[in-house]
Design a protein around this motif. Structure first.
Motif, PDB file in Angstrom:
ATOM      1  N   GLU A   1       0.848  -1.186   0.000  1.00  0.00           N
ATOM      2  CA  GLU A   1       0.000   0.000   0.000  1.00  0.00           C
ATOM      3  C   GLU A   1       0.886   1.239   0.000  1.00  0.00           C
ATOM      4  O   GLU A   1       2.050   1.168   0.356  1.00  0.00           O
ATOM      5  CB  GLU A   1      -0.910   0.024   1.227  1.00  0.00           C
ATOM      6  N   TYR A   2       0.328   2.365  -0.392  1.00  0.00           N
ATOM      7  CA  TYR A   2       1.028   3.645  -0.355  1.00  0.00           C
ATOM      8  C   TYR A   2       0.264   4.538   0.607  1.00  0.00           C
ATOM      9  O   TYR A   2      -0.848   4.969   0.298  1.00  0.00           O
ATOM     10  CB  TYR A   2       1.080   4.264  -1.750  1.00  0.00           C
ATOM     11  N   ARG A   3       0.825   4.758   1.805  1.00  0.00           N
ATOM     12  CA  ARG A   3       0.112   5.543   2.823  1.00  0.00           C
ATOM     13  C   ARG A   3       1.067   6.347   3.698  1.00  0.00           C
ATOM     14  O   ARG A   3       1.042   6.230   4.919  1.00  0.00           O
ATOM     15  CB  ARG A   3      -0.721   4.618   3.699  1.00  0.00           C
ATOM     16  N   PRO A   4       1.930   7.162   3.099  1.00  0.00           N
ATOM     17  CA  PRO A   4       2.824   7.959   3.945  1.00  0.00           C
ATOM     18  C   PRO A   4       2.040   9.008   4.731  1.00  0.00           C
ATOM     19  O   PRO A   4       1.103   9.614   4.219  1.00  0.00           O
ATOM     20  CB  PRO A   4       3.775   8.613   2.944  1.00  0.00           C
ATOM     21  N   ARG A   5       2.411   9.159   5.995  1.00  0.00           N
ATOM     22  CA  ARG A   5       1.815  10.164   6.870  1.00  0.00           C
ATOM     23  C   ARG A   5       2.920  10.783   7.715  1.00  0.00           C
ATOM     24  O   ARG A   5       3.731  10.047   8.262  1.00  0.00           O
ATOM     25  CB  ARG A   5       0.770   9.532   7.802  1.00  0.00           C
ATOM     26  N   ALA A   6       2.941  12.069   7.820  1.00  0.00           N
ATOM     27  CA  ALA A   6       3.951  12.758   8.631  1.00  0.00           C
ATOM     28  C   ALA A   6       3.534  12.718  10.096  1.00  0.00           C
ATOM     29  O   ALA A   6       3.152  13.720  10.687  1.00  0.00           O
ATOM     30  CB  ALA A   6       4.125  14.188   8.142  1.00  0.00           C
ATOM     31  N   ASP A   7       3.593  11.514  10.678  1.00  0.00           N
ATOM     32  CA  ASP A   7       3.128  11.330  12.051  1.00  0.00           C
ATOM     33  C   ASP A   7       4.221  10.795  12.979  1.00  0.00           C
ATOM     34  O   ASP A   7       3.940  10.426  14.110  1.00  0.00           O
ATOM     35  CB  ASP A   7       1.915  10.399  12.085  1.00  0.00           C
ATOM     36  N   GLY A   8       5.458  10.734  12.472  1.00  0.00           N
ATOM     37  CA  GLY A   8       6.551  10.240  13.302  1.00  0.00           C
ATOM     38  C   GLY A   8       6.662   8.733  13.369  1.00  0.00           C
ATOM     39  O   GLY A   8       7.564   8.203  13.993  1.00  0.00           O
ATOM     40  N   ARG A   9       5.728   8.018  12.747  1.00  0.00           N
ATOM     41  CA  ARG A   9       5.773   6.549  12.715  1.00  0.00           C
ATOM     42  C   ARG A   9       6.035   6.094  11.284  1.00  0.00           C
ATOM     43  O   ARG A   9       5.615   6.748  10.331  1.00  0.00           O
ATOM     44  CB  ARG A   9       4.463   5.963  13.215  1.00  0.00           C
ATOM     45  N   PRO A  10       6.700   4.962  11.109  1.00  0.00           N
ATOM     46  CA  PRO A  10       7.002   4.479   9.758  1.00  0.00           C
ATOM     47  C   PRO A  10       5.741   3.990   9.049  1.00  0.00           C
ATOM     48  O   PRO A  10       4.934   3.265   9.622  1.00  0.00           O
ATOM     49  CB  PRO A  10       7.980   3.329  10.005  1.00  0.00           C
ATOM     50  N   ASP A  11       5.569   4.424   7.811  1.00  0.00           N
ATOM     51  CA  ASP A  11       4.399   4.060   7.012  1.00  0.00           C
ATOM     52  C   ASP A  11       4.836   3.631   5.618  1.00  0.00           C
ATOM     53  O   ASP A  11       5.873   4.087   5.117  1.00  0.00           O
ATOM     54  CB  ASP A  11       3.453   5.263   6.860  1.00  0.00           C
ATOM     55  N   PRO A  12       4.040   2.786   4.965  1.00  0.00           N
ATOM     56  CA  PRO A  12       4.338   2.420   3.569  1.00  0.00           C
ATOM     57  C   PRO A  12       4.385   3.665   2.677  1.00  0.00           C
ATOM     58  O   PRO A  12       3.534   4.543   2.763  1.00  0.00           O
ATOM     59  CB  PRO A  12       3.173   1.504   3.194  1.00  0.00           C
TER      60      PRO A  12
END
Length: 160
Positions: free
Chosen positions: A38-49
């Motif tokens: 999946e493609y779900r980057p979020r600038a939340d400080g946690r690693p995301d796809p």
């Protein structure tokens, strides 16, 4: 490197070794089938796809050695992240030798994950399972077009 940074790195190394002992050999595609990409980057400080993160990656030899390096997170399997490691080394110059050893790379280009602005390559034949707690930091979010190209190349190489 301060004491706290050394402890975080050591904890990541230990977690990686324990997880490696409980899984198929490092660098092998796990037997649980195709990854959930999946493609779900979020600038939340946690690693995301879709993000490039920094974490401990064991060497192919599986002898406990490795290094802290950038990894493109492409998806998840359960609670684990799935990723492909990056390098700034140009493998086009030794492509025949890499292919002989079963390694496949694709050019990624430059991005803010490398503070020196060097072009990166992604290793396509080695899918890594990562404990999100062992990821040290986010490096950058990759754009969707490059993410889709890398995932398509990895699917072709790994057969999923």
């Amino acid at each position: 490197m301060g004491r706290g940074d050394r402890l975080v790195r050591l904890a990541g190394q230990v977690a990686g070794l324990v997880r490696s002992a409980l899984r198929p050999a490092a660098g092998r595609t796990p037997s649980a089938g195709a990854p959930d990409v999946e493609y779900r980057p979020r600038a939340d400080g946690r690693p995301d796809p879709g993000e490039i993160v920094w974490t401990w990656v064991p060497y192919d030899e599986g002898d406990g050695r490795g290094k802290d390096r950038p990894v493109l997170v492409i998806g998840r399997r359960g609670d684990d992240l799935l990723g492909l490691m990056l390098t700034s080394k140009d493998h086009d110059r030794d492509a025949a030798d890499e292919a002989r050893h079963g390694r496949a790379w694709t050019d990624l280009g430059t991005g803010t994950w490398d503070p020196r602005g060097r072009p990166s390559e992604v290793r396509l034949d080695r899918l890594l399972e990562l404990d999100p707690a062992a990821v040290r930091r986010e490096g950058a979010a990759l754009d969707l077009a490059r993410f889709d190209r890398v995932v398509a190349d990895a699917r072709r190489v790994q057969g999923w």
